[in-house]
Design an enzyme around this catalytic site. Structure first.
Site, PDB file in Angstrom:
ATOM      1  N   ASN A 117      47.086  38.905  34.628  1.00  0.00           N
ATOM      2  CA  ASN A 117      46.469  38.093  35.153  1.00  0.00           C
ATOM      3  C   ASN A 117      45.721  36.871  34.680  1.00  0.00           C
ATOM      4  O   ASN A 117      44.606  37.243  33.755  1.00  0.00           O
ATOM      5  CB  ASN A 117      46.212  38.276  36.533  1.00  0.00           C
ATOM      6  CG  ASN A 117      44.519  38.190  36.461  1.00  0.00           C
ATOM      7  OD1 ASN A 117      43.864  37.447  37.099  1.00  0.00           O
ATOM      8  ND2 ASN A 117      44.243  39.391  36.935  1.00  0.00           N
ATOM      9  N   PHE A 121      39.996  32.798  39.644  1.00  0.00           N
ATOM     10  CA  PHE A 121      39.088  33.307  40.553  1.00  0.00           C
ATOM     11  C   PHE A 121      39.196  32.358  41.745  1.00  0.00           C
ATOM     12  O   PHE A 121      38.453  31.310  42.299  1.00  0.00           O
ATOM     13  CB  PHE A 121      37.820  33.000  40.591  1.00  0.00           C
ATOM     14  CG  PHE A 121      36.913  33.798  40.137  1.00  0.00           C
ATOM     15  CD1 PHE A 121      37.348  35.641  39.751  1.00  0.00           C
ATOM     16  CD2 PHE A 121      35.225  34.341  39.292  1.00  0.00           C
ATOM     17  CE1 PHE A 121      37.063  36.640  39.041  1.00  0.00           C
ATOM     18  CE2 PHE A 121      34.968  35.278  38.461  1.00  0.00           C
ATOM     19  CZ  PHE A 121      35.233  36.134  38.744  1.00  0.00           C
ATOM     20  N   SER A 190      34.998  39.555  34.796  1.00  0.00           N
ATOM     21  CA  SER A 190      36.605  39.017  34.750  1.00  0.00           C
ATOM     22  C   SER A 190      36.430  38.491  33.477  1.00  0.00           C
ATOM     23  O   SER A 190      35.699  37.405  32.555  1.00  0.00           O
ATOM     24  CB  SER A 190      36.612  37.986  35.719  1.00  0.00           C
ATOM     25  OG  SER A 190      38.199  37.488  35.776  1.00  0.00           O
ATOM     26  N   ASN A 192      38.277  35.595  33.025  1.00  0.00           N
ATOM     27  CA  ASN A 192      38.711  34.523  32.734  1.00  0.00           C
ATOM     28  C   ASN A 192      38.515  33.709  33.626  1.00  0.00           C
ATOM     29  O   ASN A 192      38.620  31.996  33.951  1.00  0.00           O
ATOM     30  CB  ASN A 192      39.993  34.616  34.355  1.00  0.00           C
ATOM     31  CG  ASN A 192      41.288  35.385  33.716  1.00  0.00           C
ATOM     32  OD1 ASN A 192      42.240  36.057  32.714  1.00  0.00           O
ATOM     33  ND2 ASN A 192      42.031  36.945  34.625  1.00  0.00           N
ATOM     34  N   THR A 193      37.098  33.527  33.612  1.00  0.00           N
ATOM     35  CA  THR A 193      36.191  32.553  33.739  1.00  0.00           C
ATOM     36  C   THR A 193      35.620  32.622  32.475  1.00  0.00           C
ATOM     37  O   THR A 193      34.948  33.031  31.984  1.00  0.00           O
ATOM     38  CB  THR A 193      35.337  33.032  34.792  1.00  0.00           C
ATOM     39  OG1 THR A 193      35.931  33.004  36.400  1.00  0.00           O
ATOM     40  CG2 THR A 193      34.122  31.633  34.749  1.00  0.00           C
ATOM     41  N   LYS A 235      30.634  45.396  38.579  1.00  0.00           N
ATOM     42  CA  LYS A 235      31.914  45.847  38.638  1.00  0.00           C
ATOM     43  C   LYS A 235      31.605  45.302  36.901  1.00  0.00           C
ATOM     44  O   LYS A 235      31.299  43.993  36.037  1.00  0.00           O
ATOM     45  CB  LYS A 235      32.963  45.171  38.598  1.00  0.00           C
ATOM     46  CG  LYS A 235      33.783  45.545  38.090  1.00  0.00           C
ATOM     47  CD  LYS A 235      35.174  44.910  39.337  1.00  0.00           C
ATOM     48  CE  LYS A 235      36.735  45.323  39.139  1.00  0.00           C
ATOM     49  NZ  LYS A 235      37.794  44.817  39.717  1.00  0.00           N
ATOM     50  N   ASN A 264      37.189  46.604  35.598  1.00  0.00           N
ATOM     51  CA  ASN A 264      37.837  45.252  35.206  1.00  0.00           C
ATOM     52  C   ASN A 264      38.849  45.521  34.625  1.00  0.00           C
ATOM     53  O   ASN A 264      39.731  46.329  33.947  1.00  0.00           O
ATOM     54  CB  ASN A 264      37.136  44.029  34.933  1.00  0.00           C
ATOM     55  CG  ASN A 264      37.019  43.504  35.903  1.00  0.00           C
ATOM     56  OD1 ASN A 264      38.392  43.117  36.368  1.00  0.00           O
ATOM     57  ND2 ASN A 264      36.940  42.091  36.147  1.00  0.00           N
TER      58      ASN A 264
END
Length: 370
Positions: A117, A121, A190, A192-193, A235, A264
């Site tokens: 994925n 967010f 994460s 993805n940012t 996390k 994560n």
């Protein structure tokens, strides 16, 4: 082939993964809202899942929770609790609403029992999420006490906010969310940012921890935890070096953090095999599911060896059955979470593995085992 496996193969598998998520989640919420049907769902799906444990100064109905990412806006906590989870972690929530990354952004890696994925967010923002969660808390209050899940709220950095302003961005989310949270999670892991994982460095993470803790204390007069404050966790990523993991553990212990969540999603493509590995190498995003299990367990063991009994640990990543839960608990986890496995195994999965583990535990006790 089980009923859910057949439904997945015929209905969900041909569908875009993100759309399938929305369809199934919406269906669950509708079913739970029908008078009498929600109660029936709980009787069927959540039977035999009660196995209380005290962690973070809170009484959890059982040790298995739903990881952040499934319910990003806190809209379906009551419905998800019908599956038997002892806690639901909402989010990741950011201070400002944002659409997330361009679609498609969620992919099934079926041969590896994994997901890839790069959602980014996507969420409605902290103010709206707080409104949603407040409504869900009122709805859950009508359930018997033994059926009420605990609610964790996972907060992250808004994409358009500069790293220099990240501290206030996290604090803003905490002010909205802390009054509704049984525990709070700082997500700096994460992939993805852009730049988010850089905030895992000790120099960047420490002021975020201090700001979130202070913001929560400002708005919460009577925390649900017996710790006397809203429990705060961080996390972390599985891709950190062992040295960096130890540094974060040391920071967490001296800065008053109550626990760590390990781990994560991973950006390591070597955990995959076959054609899906080739596909993933050409795609951005993090991998979750069974391929993450080995490194997640390694990080758990390292964290436990470093923090001992000073911090609570929630283990997530690659948990697929009752044996995995037992292995994580034996390695030092206090709670466990899953997400990807439920996509493949269906709504009966949480209750099934909880009942299996509980039966084994009772049998062991009955025969005088440890």
């Amino acid at each position: 082939m089980g009923v859910y496996s057949l439904i997945f193969k015929l209905f969900f598998a041909p569908m875009d993964a993100e759309r399938a998520h929305h369809v199934s989640f919406t269906a669950l919420k509708i079913l739970d809202s029908v008078p009498g049907l929600g109660r029936l769902l709980r009787l069927v799906l959540a039977r035999g899942t009660r196995d209380e444990v005290n962690v973070l100064g809170l009484r959890f109905p059982n040790r298995l929770g739903l990881a952040a990412g499934f319910d990003k806006n806190g809209e379906g906590i009551r419905a998800l609790s019908a599956l038997g989870f002892g806690h639901i972690e909402v989010g990741t929530i950011t201070a400002h609403s944002q659409p997330g990354n361009d679609k498609p952004r969620l992919f099934r890696l079926r041969n590896n029992i994994a997901l890839l994925n790069r959602m980014g967010f996507n969420n409605q923002g902290a103010r709206q999420a707080a409104f949603n969660i407040e409504g869900q808390r009122k709805s859950i209050a009508s359930l018997p006490a033994r059926q009420r899940p605990l609610i964790g709220i996972n907060i992250g950095k808004t994409k358009v906010v500069d790293a220099a302003d990240a501290v206030e961005d996290y604090a803003s989310s905490a002010r909205f969310c802390a009054p509704l949270a049984d525990y709070l999670v700082i997500n700096v892991s994460s992939p993805n940012t852009p730049g988010l994982r850089d905030l895992q460095s000790v120099s960047s993470l420490e002021p975020i921890i201090d700001a979130v803790r202070s913001a929560a204390a400002e708005v919460v007069a009577a925390p649900r935890s017996t710790l006397g404050h809203v429990p705060l966790l961080v996390k972390i990523a599985p891709d950190l070096s062992d040295e960096d993991v130890v540094e974060i553990c040391d920071l967490a212990m001296r800065s008053g953090v109550d626990g760590l969540i390990t781990t994560n999603t991973t950006i390591d493509r070597t955990v995959l095999s076959g054609r899906e590995a080739d596909f993933a190498r050409g795609q951005a995003g993090g991998i979750s599911g069974r391929p993450l299990a080995h490194r997640s367990l390694e990080v758990l063991r390292l964290v436990k060896a470093t923090v001992g009994e000073n911090l609570s640990i929630i283990s997530v990543g690659g948990i697929s059955d009752a044996n995995d839960i037992s292995a994580r608990l034996a390695a030092g986890a206090d709670l466990v979470q899953s997400y990807s496995e439920m996509i493949y195994s269906g709504p009966f999965w949480p209750g099934r593995i909880l009942r299996t583990r509980r039966a084994r535990t009772l049998l062991t006790r009955g025969t005088g085992g440890a």
